[in-house]
Scaffold this active site. Sequence first.
Site, mmCIF file in Angstrom:
data_model
loop_
_atom_site.group_PDB
_atom_site.id
_atom_site.type_symbol
_atom_site.label_atom_id
_atom_site.label_comp_id
_atom_site.label_asym_id
_atom_site.label_seq_id
_atom_site.Cartn_x
_atom_site.Cartn_y
_atom_site.Cartn_z
ATOM 1 N N ILE A 135 37.030 -26.457 19.394
ATOM 2 C CA ILE A 135 38.282 -26.633 18.665
ATOM 3 C C ILE A 135 37.916 -26.635 17.183
ATOM 4 C CG2 ILE A 135 39.603 -27.798 20.467
ATOM 5 C CD1 ILE A 135 38.908 -30.471 19.297
ATOM 6 N N ASP A 136 38.879 -26.315 16.343
ATOM 7 C CA ASP A 136 38.600 -26.177 14.916
ATOM 8 C C ASP A 136 38.138 -27.499 14.308
ATOM 9 O OD1 ASP A 136 39.500 -23.566 15.127
ATOM 10 O OD2 ASP A 136 41.552 -24.079 14.571
#
Length: 301
Positions: A135-136
């Site tokens: 995930i970012d």
Amino acid sequence: MEQIEVIIQQQTGRIDKALTEALTNYTRSQIQQWLKEQSVTVNGELVKANYKVKAKDKIIITIPEPETLDLLPEDIPLEIVYQDEDLAVINKPQGMVVHPSAGHKDGTLVNALLFHIKDLSTINDVIRPGIVHRIDKDTSGLLMIAKNDHAHEALAKQLKDKTSLRKYVALVHGEISHEKGTIEAPIGRSKVNRKKQAVIEDGKPAVTHFTVLERFSGFTLVELQLETGRTHQIRVHMQYIGFPVAGDPLYGPKKTLPGNGQFLHAKLLGFTHPTTGEVMTFEAPLPELFKKTLETLRESD
């Protein structure tokens, strides 16, 4: 040392632009760096970035060996939601990069994993041990971590086969009038800004489902379920339909709410255990700043 060969079919202007269009997996800045490092030849001759390509030009790029990164365990606080012999589930805080890269050599989730968990799968390259999906940096929430290669293969297959469950919560700009929706729009690297992803005709298939949870003045809280896992998928899709994620520095308007990055949280993760076959589901509460922001919005309505 890897080499890439490109044959120019017709005249297309500057070599850096032509190679950026031909090699979609690399950024223009990366290609310009190779030109600067004299790693690019045209018909056997070194050229600069302003060289104008011609039809039938034979371009050879000699990619330098990647910089080696020394991965060091770091005693970084880590919320381990679940752990057994095969896998772990981590609640990643906002602001933490998942794995090291040239710009982030330490302070990453991987550095923390090497300290707290140690045994990690080896299927990915050396800088991504145990990492099944990402995930970012500025997205918080749940990630599955593989502790051996058997678990990694099984979990990765569930992602590919769309049998795992991933739900997110996002605060987006605008007031969405309908209760539910599905965004089905292909995503690929933006033709305008190479740092961004975008909905493009020749992109990879991407599907996001959303449900409205709560509406505020100028904002909507939504739950999103991913069917595919493209880079920046939720952020790109919500911008595409006119409701960008609040606080998103790349795809949203200039900052309108206090915070450090997008209000996007991976709240629910479900999968089948690779050894026991048990269906497992985990949920992580919203980060404190996210909660406080929602309270402020409710009070101001």
